[in-house]
Each structure stands twice: as structure tokens, then as C-alpha cells.
Scaffold this active site. Structure first.
Site, short mmCIF file in Angstrom:
data_model
loop_
_atom_site.label_atom_id
_atom_site.label_comp_id
_atom_site.label_asym_id
_atom_site.label_seq_id
_atom_site.Cartn_x
_atom_site.Cartn_y
_atom_site.Cartn_z
N SER A 171 -12.77 -5.44 6.33
CA SER A 171 -11.64 -5.32 6.07
C SER A 171 -11.85 -7.72 5.64
O SER A 171 -12.95 -7.81 5.53
CB SER A 171 -10.60 -4.89 6.89
OG SER A 171 -8.71 -6.08 6.63
N ASP A 201 -6.58 -5.90 0.47
CA ASP A 201 -5.61 -4.72 0.98
C ASP A 201 -3.86 -5.61 1.18
O ASP A 201 -2.89 -5.65 1.03
CB ASP A 201 -5.23 -3.37 1.88
CG ASP A 201 -5.84 -4.17 2.91
OD1 ASP A 201 -6.28 -5.15 3.35
OD2 ASP A 201 -6.85 -3.32 3.74
#
Length: 499
Positions: A122, A263
Site C-alpha cells: 500500500s 484504494d
């Protein structure tokens, strides 16, 4: 029988190449994160794949899984090691290749796979790797599943099985973009800065924005796993400042920034003002509740108090549930309550039926921001922001604290505030009005000024956020007061950024 993992190994040794290395702290509340090579080796990744396959057997889940990887120099090799372990456990793997996390979640629906394992660190710095996992779309694993996975992997008690297979899905990114773009019809011509921090979103976000009719101003969209300018993290002020400069330079209507695995989405308005994601959430809640009456929302405890106090939301009867921070927690809560959407201050936004599938997707968030502007043709992004009641809030600030001690420190801080409240101790000039302890501790005083301390779920850090509806000075006072309590704990180190 595959070897049992160990917690420490010296690199460049025979043992390192023949023994799985898996540090226990890599199993976090709702996903897994390790420093690759120091805390996890490739055999350790194979052990993780075997463990995940074993857990799918235990859960009675279908043994079909979608996987993908982000754009880091080592992510593809980690994914293939994970696939090896999964196949050894009898799992049929559908590999979508280089991907965003929401692409992997979409693959669960598009390819009819019950499970997902997305290899990504991430927004973590280079050197980190991790896996986001789930076995029941659209939710991902939480503490119960992660604890059981940890037990299986570290014990070495795997269930090996035949029937595993591997299939590479070609051009899956286009199927994902087709799905996002198919129902978007913007009537307003918008100029948009697309900031990707040289992360994976650079391969997909500018293309999508162009497809829905935007004039795209690219910013750091070239994929470069060294992240030469800054880490792709729309909560990081370096990235937000770069977006703001580009918006002012180009005269764009809005700046949209995406994190390393796509995301999350951060927003800068047409004046170059950086809008924290929780305020974007309030703006979207206002807009969506007009289109969808009786809407319900879920937000995390780091988020602004406006979700509960905004007169427009109150007047429309909008209900908002404050819940634990973390993409897995909010995603589950949104689905449990049948909420229209969930918003995290970090920029994870979850749009549920009929405007999404319930998982977090930064590109879908961008489209909803653009549709909000399209539904307000006479107003700019700064107009919509200015219409919110004024509060002064901080970015997410993270002092270093080791994984092994961070939860203990938060427990100490929580008990300290509880005792202060019980004893009637003055805090910021008066008594503590309220404590919320669903996730760390959120302390609120009489004028609505509040501060939050919690443990980061994915890094060796604490998380500190403060906000005041009274003044910037009160917001800063709250930060110094909370930090003073934190400094009673010698394990707490320096911040990554402060106000």
C-alpha cells in the site's frame, strides 16, 4: 512436508535459502505487512500461501482465489512465491497481474472467485511488502481470521492438497476500467490533476479520467518503484502540496491523488487548498443523501465531528455510525448495516449498492467526486468546501512506536484519560466531556475540540489526530495536551509529520 517458519535468519546463508522466515508481528489486525528480506523471505511467502490455503479449507470456502501485485521491484516475485504455496494447498489461482487492490476485489466478482490475495505494501515505504486477503466478497480478513492465519503459518501445520492450478488473466485492467466507466456520463467539462506518486495507479487512473471526459493533467504518473519524489500516500503533506502546486499552475478544477495500490483518493480544490478526506466524506454525504434519501453512513474514529453536527445532514435525517479505523473494519460495518457508503480519514471510501460493491476503490471515489461536481454545475470544489461548517483539523500524524509495544502504550494512554475524567481533572481548561474507546481513545472537551490516539494497524507507529470547531489555536492546544500525555511513555518516538 514444508518446513516450519522461524522468526530470525541471517541473510546470505544456507539457512536463509532453505528455511521460511516469517516474523510474527507481520500479521496485523486486518492484513499482513513485513519488511521484505529482514522479516520475511520468499520461502516465508510460500509458507504464507500454504497457510492461507489451509485456512480456506478450514473455513469451507471455495478453493478459488484472485491475486495481483503492485508496482514494486520485488512484488511480482513475492506474488509467485505466494501462488506456489496456494497451489500446494489445492487452490485454483486466477492471476490478474500488475494491479490495484480494488482491481483484485473486482476480480472476485468478475471472475467468480470467493477469495482474494493482493500483494501490496500500500502506502508503506519501499522495503515493505504485504498481502490483503479475504474469503467472502466484498469484505477482507479481520482480527479473527488474521489470528488464525498467524497460528497456522507459525505452527507449520499446513494442509497440502492436490487440485491446485494457475491461470493468468490477460488484459484484466481494461475489464476493470470498462466496468468503472460504463455508467458515468459527465455533462460538465472538468480539468483534473491526476497525481499518482509514481505508483501503480499511474497505469490506470489517468486513462479512466480521460475516458469519462475529463481533461487530464498528469502528475508523477510514470511508474517508478523507487518513488523518486515522495511516497504515494494522499495523507502525506508532501504529496498534497505537490498536487496543490500543480492545480494552481494548471488552473485545474480539482486535484485527485492516489496511493500506491489505488484504494485511496486524496483531493485538492480548484484554489489549491488541500481538503482532508474526512471533509470530502462530509461533502459526499451531503451530495449522496440528496440523491438517496434516508442514507446511512459509516465513518472511522479519526474523522471530523461534522458527520454528527452538520446542520444539512441533521436536517435530512442522515444517520452516521462512528467505527474502528481500518479498511477491513469499515468495510464490514458498511455491509453489516447496509450503509450507502463508508468514509475513512485516510481516504479509504467504500461505496455500497447501488453505487458500488462495498469495497474501497480510489478510482471509484474519484468518479463520485467528479459526479458531485457535475451535479453542482454552478459551484466549484472550493465553493462546496466553503459551504461546510468551519473546523480546524490536523493531518494524520504518526509518532514511531514499536509493533511489540504500541498496543500497550495505547492502553496506558486510554487508562490515563479515563482516570483524568473520573477524577474531574482539568484538561484544556475544563473537564473531559466525552471519551470514545472503540479504537484507541478519542477525548473531547466542552467546546467540541477533540484528540485521538490509536495504534497503527500496519506500521510500527501510533496515530494522532486533533480537530476543533472553535479555533485553530484550540486545535493546536489539543495536540500539545495529547502529546504531553503520550510523552509519559518513553517508547514513543518522533513524528512523521506534525502541525
Amino acid at each position: 512436508m514444508f518446513p516450519k517458519p522461524v522468526a530470525e535468519l541471517k541473510p546470505n546463508t544456507f539457512a536463509y535459502e532453505t528455511t521460511p522466515l516469517v516474523k510474527a508481528t507481520g500479521f496485523r489486525e486486518y492484513d499482513a505487512r513485513w519488511l521484505f528480506e529482514k522479516e520475511l523471505n520468499l520461502m516465508g511467502v510460500q509458507a504464507l500461501g500454504l497457510g492461507l490455503g489451509t485456512l480456506l479449507h478450514e473455513m469451507g470456502a471455495p478453493l478459488e482465489l484472485a491475486t495481483g501485485h503492485d508496482y514494486r521491484s520485488y512484488s511480482a516475485s513475492i506474488k509467485l512465491a505466494l501462488v506456489t504455496g496456494l497451489m500446494a494447498a489445492g487452490v485454483k489461482v486466477q492471476d490478474i497481474g500488475l494491479a490495484l487492490s480494488p482491481m483484485a476485489y473486482f476480480a472476485q466478482f468478475e471472475l467468480d472467485c470467493a477469495a482474494v490475495a493482493m500483494v501490496t505494501a500500500s502506502h508503506n515505504d519501499n522495503g515493505w511488502t504485504g498481502v490483503k486477503m479475504g474469503a467472502q466478497r466484498p469484505v477482507t480478513f479481520g482480527p479473527v481470521e488474521m489470528t488464525r492465519l498467524k497460528e497456522i503459518v507459525l505452527s507449520g501445520k499446513y494442509r497440502e492438497a492436490s487440485g491446485g492450478s494457475y491461470h493468468y488473466v490477460e488484459n484484466f485492467g481494461q475489464r476493470y476500467l470498462d466496468d468503472l466507466a460504463k455508467n458515468v456520463k459527465l455533462t460538465r467539462k472538468l480539468k483534473v490533476v491526476a497525481a499518482c506518486g509514481n505508483g501503480t495507479a499511474g497505469a490506470f487512473a489517468p486513462q479512466l479520467l480521460g475516458r469519462v471526459g475529463c481533461e487530464v493533467v498528469p502528475l508523477d504518473v510514470e511508474l517508478d518503484y523507487t518513488f523518486p519524489r515522495y511516497n504515494p500516500n494522499p495523507e502525506d503533506m508532501h504529496m498534497l502540496h505537490a498536487m496543490a502546486d500543480k492545480v494552481r499552475e494548471s488552473g485545474a478544477d480539482v486535484g485527485l491523488g492516489f496511493d500506491g495500490d489505488g484504494d485511496r483518493c486524496g483531493v485538492v480544490d480548484n484554489k489549491g487548498e488541500e481538503i482532508f478526506a474526512d471533509k470530502i466524506g462530509v461533502m459526499l454525504a451531503r451530495d449522496l443523501s440528496r440523491v438517496h434519501p434516508d442514507a446511512r453512513f459509516v465513518v472511522d474514529v479519526k474523522s471530523t465531528g461534522l458527520f454528527a453536527t452538520d446542520p444539512e445532514l441533521i436536517g435530512r435525517g442522515v444517520k452516521t455510525d462512528y467505527w474502528k479505523t481500518g479498511h477491513s473494519y469499515i468495510k464490514r460495518r458498511v455491509n453489516e448495516l447496509g450503509a450507502l457508503a463508508g468514509f475513512e480519514k485516510s481516504g479509504h471510501f467504500f461505496f455500497n449498492k447501488p453505487i458500488g460493491r462495498g469495497y474501497d476503490d480510489g478510482l471509484l471515489t474519484a468518479l463520485h467526486v467528479l459526479e458531485m461536481l457535475d451535479r453542482n454545475p454552478t459551484k466549484s470544489m472550493s465553493d462546496l468546501y466553503a459551504a461546510l461548517p468551519k473546523t480546524w483539523g490536523s493531518p494524520t500524524m504518526a509518532p514511531h512506536c514499536a509493533d511489540e509495544i504500541k498496543y500497550t502504550v495505547v492502553d496506558r494512554v486510554t487508562e490515563r484519560f479515563k482516570k483524568m475524567q473520573a477524577d474531574g481533572v482539568s484538561f484544556l481548561g475544563g473537564p473531559i466531556r466525552d471519551l470514545v474507546t472503540v479504537n484507541g481513545v478519542r477525548v473531547t472537551v466542552g467546546d467540541g475540540t477533540w484528540g485521538l490516539v490509536r495504534a497503527s494497524s500496519n506500521k510500527p507507529e501510533l496515530v494522532v489526530v486533533v480537530e476543533s470547531p472553535a479555533s485553530e489555536a484550540r486545535m493546536r492546544e489539543m495536540f500539545h495536551a495529547v502529546d504531553k500525555v503520550l510523552r509519559e511513555n518513553p517508547e514513543v518516538g518522533a513524528y512523521n509529520q506534525t502541525i
